[in-house]
Enzyme design. Sequence first.
Site, short mmCIF file in Angstrom:
data_model
loop_
_atom_site.label_atom_id
_atom_site.label_comp_id
_atom_site.label_asym_id
_atom_site.label_seq_id
_atom_site.Cartn_x
_atom_site.Cartn_y
_atom_site.Cartn_z
N ALA A 1 0.86 -1.19 0.00
CA ALA A 1 0.00 0.00 0.00
C ALA A 1 0.89 1.24 0.00
O ALA A 1 2.05 1.18 0.44
CB ALA A 1 -0.92 0.02 1.22
N PHE A 2 0.36 2.36 -0.49
CA PHE A 2 1.19 3.56 -0.62
C PHE A 2 1.72 4.05 0.72
O PHE A 2 2.69 4.79 0.78
CB PHE A 2 0.39 4.68 -1.33
CG PHE A 2 -0.30 5.62 -0.39
CD1 PHE A 2 -1.53 5.28 0.17
CD2 PHE A 2 0.26 6.84 -0.06
CE1 PHE A 2 -2.17 6.16 1.04
CE2 PHE A 2 -0.37 7.72 0.81
CZ PHE A 2 -1.59 7.37 1.36
N LYS A 3 1.09 3.64 1.82
CA LYS A 3 1.55 4.10 3.13
C LYS A 3 2.98 3.69 3.42
O LYS A 3 3.67 4.35 4.19
CB LYS A 3 0.61 3.59 4.21
CG LYS A 3 -0.77 4.24 4.11
CD LYS A 3 -1.72 3.86 5.22
CE LYS A 3 -2.99 4.68 5.16
NZ LYS A 3 -3.82 4.40 3.97
N ASP A 4 3.45 2.63 2.75
CA ASP A 4 4.86 2.23 2.92
C ASP A 4 5.82 3.34 2.50
O ASP A 4 6.92 3.44 3.03
CB ASP A 4 5.17 1.00 2.05
CG ASP A 4 4.44 -0.25 2.52
OD1 ASP A 4 4.12 -0.34 3.71
OD2 ASP A 4 4.22 -1.15 1.67
N MET B 1 5.97 5.36 5.61
CA MET B 1 6.24 4.63 6.85
C MET B 1 7.67 4.09 6.88
O MET B 1 8.30 4.05 7.94
CB MET B 1 5.23 3.49 6.95
CG MET B 1 4.78 3.18 8.33
SD MET B 1 3.91 4.50 9.19
CE MET B 1 2.21 4.03 8.96
#
Length: 470
Positions: A117-120, A123
């Site tokens: 997911a783009f949150k990586d 993060m």
Amino acid sequence: MRYVSTRDTAGLPGKRFSDILLEGLAADGGLYLPESYPAVSAETLEDWRVLLERDGYAALAFEIIRLFVDDIPDDDLRGIVDRAYAPTKFLDPAIVPVTAMADGLWLAHLSNGPSAAFKDMAMQLLGELFAYELGRRGESITIVGATSGDTGSSAEYALRGKPGVRVFMLSPLGRMTPFQQAQMFSIDDPAIVNVAVEGVFDDCQDLVKELNGDAEFKARHRLGAVNSINWARLMAQVVYYFAAWLRVPGDEPVSFAVPSGNFGNIAAGHIAREMGLPIHRLILATNENNVLEEFFGTGRYRIRGTEETLATSSPSMDISKASNFERFVFDLLGRDAARVRSLFVDELADGEFDLSGTPEFAGQLDRFGFVSGASTHQDRLDEIRRVLADDGLMIDPHTADAVHVARLSGVEGRIVVLETALPVKFAETIVEATGQEPPRPERFVGIEDLPRHVVEIPRDANALRALIEG
Ligand SMILES: *Cc1c(COP(=O)(O)O)cnc(C)c1O
């Protein structure tokens, strides 16, 4: 570079990056932003095009991030960024490749990281920054978070094995997709504790709030957060707007279409635009939970209650209020902290505020370039099917939302759609749309069969306290 809170009416001196990194929310309840946005010239952009091509994504990220961080020595910062964006962690060594689609749209792939997911993208950097700063101070931190799916696995993959960091990640028992559960629960690390709460996502969030409201407990266990209001996450996200722009051929302005929930992703696009990246429009896409679409359409910001927040096939955008939106309103209102405070503290206490009659809202499109649209479940299914037929690409339901809104936006010129998750995370919807199972990257084969590491607790803050106390 110093940072100010969106609610600072006292004109306090700005803070340094490494202080706000661990602080998260400002003490006055506001969000941190840089005192001013660094300007990037057309010449620098051309230099960066060469740099990105020659040295890769991490090299570009370093150049952009150092504009915002002046209290970490360059050599250390370079190490942090190189570790966060090591090509081997991503499914594609380009990290954010772009592909052309059949009808003039482009897709920027943000979901090649460890949790798909783009949150990586943010993060991974946050994990390295936390480890560095805690090490420098000789401190430790206990991250207590709540997730409905993507944030939890992204945070756990980024924070596992980081010295000084413990994680307690709360999720609603039995409510994540089987794939999301397998992603989180298969992590085997004593410092990462998955906590399944008997309740829904809001119950998890309430427990986190209750612990954070307990000042004594919070100080004793050094509770911290990794939610999307952390400035460092936005800063990391600014980079991929530049990378995507540089990778689309030509040097005319492009527009970006962004599947939006908490306004974190698109806030980074706003900042890139303020820095001088030639962005024409920022196309904000929501699902049926259209708090933000409504604002950009009408000037009215109306937050929703739990009953009014629908469970949709793009669950990572099922929000009742947008936690990063205050940052944009601060800029929209000429950085008038007193007005921001009165809107977000006083008026929102009644659930809404209305900027429709103001000159700032009337001038929004010319000055900031936001347009908005929404999709339904059927729109997303149709779009997933159509992109598979026309482009031979499988996109996830969140990305499909933005493709749909981009196509109907009437915005001229090239539009880059941000892909925010791989379809494998939302297999049920993909099968409903196409009759086919989404492809599964090698690294996720068989994760459902691994031993599960998860503790179940009732909806009770004392049960959570006991767990943390160990
Ligand atoms: C978190 C998330 C979003 C929403 O991003 P915001 O920054 O909250 O606007 C969209 N798509 C996916 C797949 C996500 O995980």
